[in-house]
Design a protein around this motif. Structure first.
Motif, short mmCIF file in Angstrom:
data_model
loop_
_atom_site.label_atom_id
_atom_site.label_comp_id
_atom_site.label_asym_id
_atom_site.label_seq_id
_atom_site.Cartn_x
_atom_site.Cartn_y
_atom_site.Cartn_z
N LEU A 76 -0.41 8.21 3.63
CA LEU A 76 -1.27 8.12 2.45
C LEU A 76 -2.33 7.07 2.73
O LEU A 76 -2.00 5.93 3.07
N VAL A 77 -3.60 7.45 2.60
CA VAL A 77 -4.69 6.49 2.72
C VAL A 77 -5.30 6.30 1.33
O VAL A 77 -5.93 7.22 0.78
N ARG A 105 -4.31 0.95 -10.57
CA ARG A 105 -3.51 2.10 -10.99
C ARG A 105 -3.69 3.26 -10.01
O ARG A 105 -2.75 4.01 -9.73
N GLY A 106 -4.91 3.41 -9.47
CA GLY A 106 -5.14 4.46 -8.50
C GLY A 106 -4.29 4.32 -7.26
O GLY A 106 -3.93 5.30 -6.62
N PHE A 107 -3.95 3.10 -6.91
CA PHE A 107 -3.01 2.85 -5.82
C PHE A 107 -1.57 3.08 -6.26
O PHE A 107 -0.77 3.66 -5.52
N SER A 111 1.07 5.99 -4.69
CA SER A 111 1.85 5.33 -3.64
C SER A 111 3.35 5.38 -3.94
O SER A 111 4.16 5.60 -3.03
N GLN A 112 3.71 5.18 -5.21
CA GLN A 112 5.12 5.31 -5.58
C GLN A 112 5.66 6.69 -5.20
O GLN A 112 6.73 6.81 -4.58
N ARG A 113 4.94 7.72 -5.57
CA ARG A 113 5.41 9.08 -5.29
C ARG A 113 5.45 9.37 -3.80
O ARG A 113 6.37 10.00 -3.29
N ALA A 114 4.44 8.88 -3.08
CA ALA A 114 4.42 9.10 -1.63
C ALA A 114 5.58 8.39 -0.95
O ALA A 114 6.23 8.95 -0.06
#
Length: 235
Positions: A76-77, A105-107, A111-114
């Motif tokens: 994920l980038v 929030r965009g991070f 990121s949690q899901r990834a």
């Protein structure tokens, strides 16, 4: 599950993000590319999804699309970001909501899901795009909201790198200087070049090369890689 690796890239419609889509395809990855407005791809190995990454549930939906399309998420980038330069006392509530929404929030949600997927797979890589201004303030560029949000991303990069180091997930960051992208009008380029000790702006390829290095460096995690023409070293 696919035999090739899969990269998810935010802010992927132009500039660094669009360059990353090409770079990861050259590495043999399938790509899921997202931004607020992004055109469909004619490459079967690139799926696009339009959405505001700062809005609730959008990050989760992007990861779901990646899983539906390709069955895994390897990288994920977190490239999506906004920068608003104003004297500190002139920032508005709207500025705060915009910058924290996209940069933090965009991070957070995507990121949690990834990371959940990466844990189940046994490994993965998260790369956050921050800014040298978060660590090396410049009196010529007031940037309190960038420091507040991108400085947080620097910190969480190190925190997550340590949290997941023993479970196969690497977390790194690239901290650019000012990069020649559509964000910066041509008439500002001479002034922006002067902010860097090397006397020029960075190019999109400079950042892409740094991210590709991190992608192919399995012993590197928790790194904040400065690609800033010397800004972080001093003036």
């Amino acid at each position: 599950m696919s035999t090739y690796k899969v990269a998810v890239i935010t802010g992927a419609s132009q500039g660094i993000g669009a360059g990353l889509v090409t770079a990861y395809r050259k590495l043999g990855y399938a790509v899921v590319a997202t931004s607020r407005s992004i055109a469909p791809s004619d490459d079967a190995m690139v799926r696009t999804i339009a959405g505001d990454i700062s809005a609730p549930a959008v990050g989760g939906r992007v990861i779901e699309l990646a899983m539906d399309a390709f069955g895994r998420v390897d990288t994920l980038v977190n490239n999506a970001g906004v920068f608003v330069s104003k004297p500190f006392t002139e920032y508005t509530d709207e500025d705060y909501d915009l910058v924290t929404g996209v940069n933090l929030r965009g991070f957070f949600e995507i990121s949690q899901r990834a990371v959940e997927i990466m844990l189940a797979q046994g490994g993965g890589h998260v790369v956050n795009i921050t800014t040298t201004l978060a660590e090396q303030a410049d009196s010529r560029v007031p940037a309190a909201l960038a420091a507040l949000t991108k400085g947080g991303l620097n910190s969480v990069t190190r925190s997550l790198a340590i949290e997941y180091a023993s479970r196969g997930i690497r977390v790194n960051a690239v901290a650019p200087g000012v990069i020649r992208t559509p964000m910066h009008p041509a008439e500002t380029h001479d002034v922006l070049a002067g902010l860097h000790p090397v006397g020029r702006m960075g190019e999109i390829g400079d950042i892409i090369d740094a991210i590709v290095y991190l992608e192919t460096a399995p012993f590197v995690t928790g790194e904040i890689l400065h690609v800033d023409g010397g800004q972080s070293a001093g003036h």
